[in-house]
Design a protein around this motif. Structure first.
Motif, short mmCIF file in Angstrom:
data_model
loop_
_atom_site.label_atom_id
_atom_site.label_comp_id
_atom_site.label_asym_id
_atom_site.label_seq_id
_atom_site.Cartn_x
_atom_site.Cartn_y
_atom_site.Cartn_z
N CYS A 154 0.84 -1.20 0.00
CA CYS A 154 0.00 0.00 0.00
C CYS A 154 0.87 1.25 0.00
O CYS A 154 1.82 1.36 0.78
CB CYS A 154 -0.91 0.01 1.23
N TYR A 174 -1.04 -1.27 -4.40
CA TYR A 174 -2.29 -0.52 -4.31
C TYR A 174 -1.97 0.94 -3.98
O TYR A 174 -1.31 1.23 -2.97
CB TYR A 174 -3.20 -1.11 -3.23
N SER A 221 -3.28 4.40 -2.81
CA SER A 221 -4.40 5.04 -2.12
C SER A 221 -4.65 6.40 -2.75
O SER A 221 -3.77 7.27 -2.77
CB SER A 221 -4.08 5.18 -0.63
#
Length: 330
Positions: A127, A213, A215
């Protein structure tokens, strides 16, 4: 596993695109760098109004593995479904266009499936923010290298968001033969997760963080609350129905708590006195009552009382909960 045989397997990677010109090149570069050579990259331009469409066409002109479809804007589910409709591979993957993957993403996931004979593989998630800085998102739990039964995956999904997202996974194509993402919803991944997993006997976990990923505060998941957020409650209600069909009665109580919490968190932040919202709450209450029909023996008294309020008098139920919360704070 026969390496020569695995090299022959065609993998379709579906990339929905909408106004992500800033990130799109990084995403497509990461896909073209895949060490598994037999891939097709299906890029669905969902009516972009920035430079995304031009970028898509540029990559298609440079590499024949890239197939671009330009369509009228219909949302994420519509774009993914358009890719599913034309995918030719034996395995499918979804990569969001503001995310990116490691070069061995497809190779390692495919190896995990073929060696374990699982129907689905999923990897750990890295992330980060739009500038590449690490972001702590505790609901993405790192995975181990293991093959888990369907029941275990259903149980783990209660604590690990990585279990229910559509990306960070490689699917056998037949899992999608009669399944598509619901269009017009904002919790589309959670609405299909249980239908995918219901078809799997086992799932191969890959511990490596192969999926990045990113954000994005401008994403739809960060938008203001509206009646569309009720789709998460619908998803949990449907998941309970699937759990009962599979005979996983011991998980029903856990997911029921999740449903009640989602109802309180999402609905109470909406204008639930609005007439159209009241109608949707009433319809949702009937769905919950239907999906949980006959499950009362699996629930606690507190759960049954909460569900009675949700299904029969949602506005009164929410008012009472607010009053109780105020009293507790005094």
């Amino acid at each position: 596993m026969d390496d020569a045989k695995s090299d022959d397997v065609l993998v379709s990677v579906i990339v929905p695109v909408y106004n992500v010109a800033k990130y799109l090149g990084r995403c497509l570069d990461s896909l073209l760098a895949q060490t598994h050579g037999n891939c097709e990259f299906i890029v669905i331009d969902d009516g972009s109004t920035d430079e995304s469409a031009r970028i898509c066409d540029h990559y298609a002109a440079q590499d024949g593995r890239v197939r671009v479809v330009h369509k009228q804007n219909g949302g994420l589910s519509s774009a993914r479904n358009a890719g599913l409709d034309i995918a030719r591979g034996s395995y499918y993957a979804f990569v969001d266009s503001d995310d990116y993957v490691e070069s061995k993403y497809v190779e390692n996931m495919l190896r995990a499936i073929l060696e374990s004979e699982a129907e689905l593989a999923m990897c750990s998630v890295v992330c980060e923010d739009g500038e590449g800085h690490p972001v702590a998102l505790p609901f993405f739990v790192a995975l181990d290298d293991c093959v888990h039964r369907r029941y275990d995956c259903m149980a783990m999904s209660c604590d690990n968001t990585a279990m229910i997202v559509a990306w960070n996974k490689l699917y056998r194509a037949n899992l999608w033969s009669s399944l598509r993402f619901p269009e017009g919803e904002i919790h589309e991944d959670e609405l299909v997760f249980h239908h995918v997993l219901k078809q799997c006997k086992s799932v191969a976990f890959v511990s490596d963080g192969l999926y990045h990923y990113v954000s994005n505060d401008k994403s739809i998941m960060h938008a203001d609350y509206s009646s569309r957020n009720l789709s998460r409650i619908t998803a949990l209600s449907e998941r309970i129905a699937v759990l009962r069909d599979l005979g996983y009665d011991d998980l029903v109580s856990t997911v029921t708590d999740m449903l009640i919490d989602a109802y309180l968190v999402q609905v109470i932040r909406m204008n639930y006195r609005d007439a159209s919202t009241r109608r949707e709450l009433s319809s949702l209450g009937k769905r919950i009552s239907r999906d949980l029909g006959g499950a009362s023996s699996l629930l606690t008294l507190k759960q049954r009382m909460n569900l009675q309020g949700i299904s029969r008098c949602p506005v009164l139920y929410l008012d009472l909960r607010r009053c109780l919360n105020k009293l507790r704070k005094q």
